[in-house]
Design a protein around this motif. Structure first.
Motif, short mmCIF file in Angstrom:
data_model
loop_
_atom_site.label_atom_id
_atom_site.label_comp_id
_atom_site.label_asym_id
_atom_site.label_seq_id
_atom_site.Cartn_x
_atom_site.Cartn_y
_atom_site.Cartn_z
N ASP A 46 0.80 -1.23 0.00
CA ASP A 46 0.00 0.00 0.00
C ASP A 46 0.83 1.28 0.00
O ASP A 46 0.27 2.38 -0.02
CB ASP A 46 -0.96 0.02 1.21
N MET A 47 2.16 1.15 0.03
CA MET A 47 2.98 2.37 0.12
C MET A 47 2.83 3.25 -1.12
O MET A 47 2.83 4.47 -1.02
CB MET A 47 4.44 2.00 0.36
N ASP A 48 2.74 2.61 -2.31
CA ASP A 48 2.58 3.41 -3.55
C ASP A 48 1.33 4.27 -3.51
O ASP A 48 1.30 5.37 -4.06
CB ASP A 48 2.49 2.48 -4.77
N LEU A 49 0.27 3.76 -2.87
CA LEU A 49 -1.00 4.49 -2.85
C LEU A 49 -0.87 5.82 -2.13
O LEU A 49 -1.51 6.81 -2.50
CB LEU A 49 -2.08 3.66 -2.14
N ILE A 50 -0.03 5.84 -1.09
CA ILE A 50 0.12 7.06 -0.29
C ILE A 50 0.61 8.21 -1.17
O ILE A 50 0.17 9.35 -1.03
CB ILE A 50 1.08 6.81 0.89
N GLY A 51 1.51 7.88 -2.11
CA GLY A 51 2.04 8.91 -3.00
C GLY A 51 0.98 9.57 -3.85
O GLY A 51 1.20 10.63 -4.44
#
Lengths: 291, 323
Positions: B281-286
């Motif tokens: 889910d880290m990409d989503l934060i961007g």
């Protein structure tokens, strides 16, 4: 001291040797993180030792978190059996205490401080039971320090003083972090001193500044020719108080890329240190002046 | 082969997949905030997936091309234009020498990725072209791009334009966005009520949301299990003896506003962390804009690994689709 193992998401294992700071916890953490590095476990991408803990980053597509955790736990006994001895170096770092640049900065952020009426040093001296800022400065530089962690930002050393627990200096961080700290500020938070390697945000109290760069991507100084970051965990530091004239002299050498810090190779033995702190420190500091 | 930056946009930086291996010295992993989007943009123009491109935040740059090139824009819906003519996103399009790439207003998401055939060819620093301004590393002179910059490109055998990634192979956060968290690290510092409240509350992205970290607000303050603070930790109950921070870990200074640490985060510090956002889910934060409503969802390791596998499969599906 009870070791605690936990996960940081699906890509990290976090190992806390102790929830409080001590040189014993630091040595165990360093030994164990070295044992993990030496074990060359497939899938490990980064090993980061800290003050009393360390972190392993791994690729869970290569090794499952359970398996990784089991392999790290197996290495705890190696850390317990390891020699508490280090071949390291002592470095004399010149510090211009109560300098005009950190003073200007601390005045600018006064409303974020516990005591807006004085300076960071006045406050630190008072809450540690010293009569004056000068007496506190004396306590800060008279005994050496151990680099127990490198991090936060590029190459910033956290330093722990080599004195008994009851002689440790302790100060809280700013109530709200500053948005600015001069490059090479000598700071203090909790029981740790630090050197801000670059200009930027920070929450540690500010005591002074060193003219000696400790991080430089261009690697212009001779002592940074191997790598752009100067410090590594296990380094020992002796602060040397300097005045404005000496600060300017050293700065001129830094600008000419000719500054050479005083450095000596030394052995550090934790048991010997615990048995005789004053004697061990005296020997460490002597090494700076025979080299 | 080069690009000329006429206008830089709000905060445009050169990024690749990052700079692993130096975290223990305080040098962050860096790289694109939405690595899925950067990989796909590179695939569309025939580059290796890890080639350096431009990460654009909220507002696009204006760029003049010195040579013919193939370009793809992925991530946020920030419509690209060639000499004023709108081009489709997630699609490789041609741009001729002398033409200008500019952008329409942001429609959704937060960060767009521009890949150019040949890839950006600035000198790597510690194995990466990613820009880390605090350490003056990577990018062009260690900083974000500015008007007047000339950015070198790699040599390339151009492939045909027209490759396209359909909507079902893209990944963008919902609204409210859901971020899955694996509790751990210093989770035990929170009271059971605070542990429950953190996942039950409605949060929103705060204004302080950048490459170092994303701050969230709106939930109730977190209460800590009472204890005498350990030696060296500091007096606040949210303080610990300074340790390393995991990528994606969630710190809550003073128990007030959670901060998820991202690609350029500090490598360690003295605040407790309650766990970490899972890698999937880290990409989503961007792609989250300030004020976006967010829910944190508690998952276990098995669910985290399943999500990671699903994300990996999606990338494989894109590769298969593009042949």
């Amino acid at each position: 001291m009870k070791t605690r193992y936990t996960y940081g998401g699906d890509e990290h294992i976090y190992v806390e040797m102790d929830d409080e700071m001590s040189l014993d916890a630091f040595f165990k953490s360093l030994s164990m993180s070295n044992a993990v590095r030496d074990a060359k476990i497939k899938g490990v991408t980064e090993i980061c030792p800290a003050n009393a803990s360390f972190q392993v980053r791994f690729d869970p597509d290569v090794i499952s978190p359970d398996e990784m955790m089991a392999k790290v736990k197996e290495l705890e006994h190696k850390a317990e059996d390891a020699d508490k001895r280090l071949k390291t170096r002592i470095i004399e770092i010149p510090v211009y205490y109560q300098d005009p640049w950190t003073h200007e900065t601390l005045m600018r952020f006064r409303e974020r401080h516990q005591d807006p009426s004085g300076t960071d040093l006045d406050y630190a001296a008072r809450i540690n039971g010293f009569d004056s800022a000068e007496a506190f400065i004396e306590a800060h530089h008279s005994q050496p320090w151990f680099v127990s962690m490198v991090g936060f930002v590029a190459g910033l050393p956290f330093l722990y003083q080599l004195v008994e627990r009851d002689k440790q200096l302790q100060v809280p961080k700013y109530l709200r972090p500053r948005t600015d700290t001069p490059k090479q500020t000598v700071g203090y938070g909790g029981c740790f001193s630090c050197i801000y390697s670059v200009r930027g945000a920070g929450g540690y109290q500010m005591f002074g500044i060193t003219p000696m760069p400790i991080f430089d991507p261009e690697q212009k100084q001779s002592y940074l020719s191997d790598f752009m970051v100067f410090f590594k965990p296990g380094d020992i530091v002796k602060w040397k108080p300097i005045d404005r004239a000496e600060y300017d002299r050293i700065l001129a050498e830094v600008e000419a890329d000719t500054y050479v810090p005083r450095i000596a190779e030394v052995d550090f033995d934790l048991d010997a240190f615990n048995a005789d702190m004053q004697g061990t420190n005296a020997k460490l500091m002597e090494a700076l002046h025979v080299a | 082969m080069s690009l000329k930056i006429m206008q830089p946009g709000l905060s445009t930086s050169i990024q690749d997949l990052g700079r692993p291996g130096y975290f223990h010295l305080g040098i962050p992993i860096g790289g694109a905030m939405d690595r899925f989007a950067l990989r796909v943009a590179n695939m569309l123009v025939g580059n290796p997936e890890g080639a350096a491109g431009l990460e654009v935040v909220f507002m696009g740059p204006v760029i003049t091309f010195e040579n013919d090139a193939l370009v793809a824009v992925t991530g946020a819906d920030l419509p690209p234009k060639v000499d004023g003519v709108v081009q489709p996103g997630w699609t490789a399009f041609e741009i001729k020498a002398g033409q200008t790439l500019s952008f329409d207003f942001l429609k959704s998401g937060a960060r767009a990725y521009i890949a150019i055939s040949g890839g950006i060819d600035t000198p790597p620093a510690l194995g990466s072209r990613s820009t880390y301004p605090i350490g003056a590393l990577g990018g062009l002179d260690g900083r974000n791009i500015q008007a007047g910059d000339v950015i070198p490109l790699g040599e390339v055998d151009m492939i045909e334009p027209g490759l396209h990634v359909p909507a079902d192979l893209r990944r963008l956060p919902g609204n409210p966005a859901e971020l899955r968290i694996l509790p751990g690290l210093y989770w035990h510092r929170l009271t059971p009520a605070a542990q429950e409240g953190f996942f039950a509350d409605d949060w929103a992205v705060a204004l302080e949301a950048d490459r170092m970290g994303y701050r969230f607000k709106g939930g109730k303050p977190l209460e800590f299990v009472e204890r005498e603070q350990p030696f060296g930790a500091g007096a606040d109950p949210s303080n610990i003896v300074d340790g390393c921070y995991s990528y994606g870990s969630v710190q809550v200074p003073g128990g007030l506003e959670p901060i998820v640490l991202h690609r350029d985060a500090v490598s360690g510090g003295g605040y407790f962390t309650l766990g970490a956002v899972i890698s999937a889910d880290m990409d989503l934060i961007g792609q989250l804009q300030p004020h976006t409503p967010v829910r944190f969802k508690k998952v276990d390791m098995e669910e985290a690994l399943a999500a990671r596998a699903a994300r990996k499969k999606m990338l494989a599906d894109v590769r298969a689709h593009l042949g």
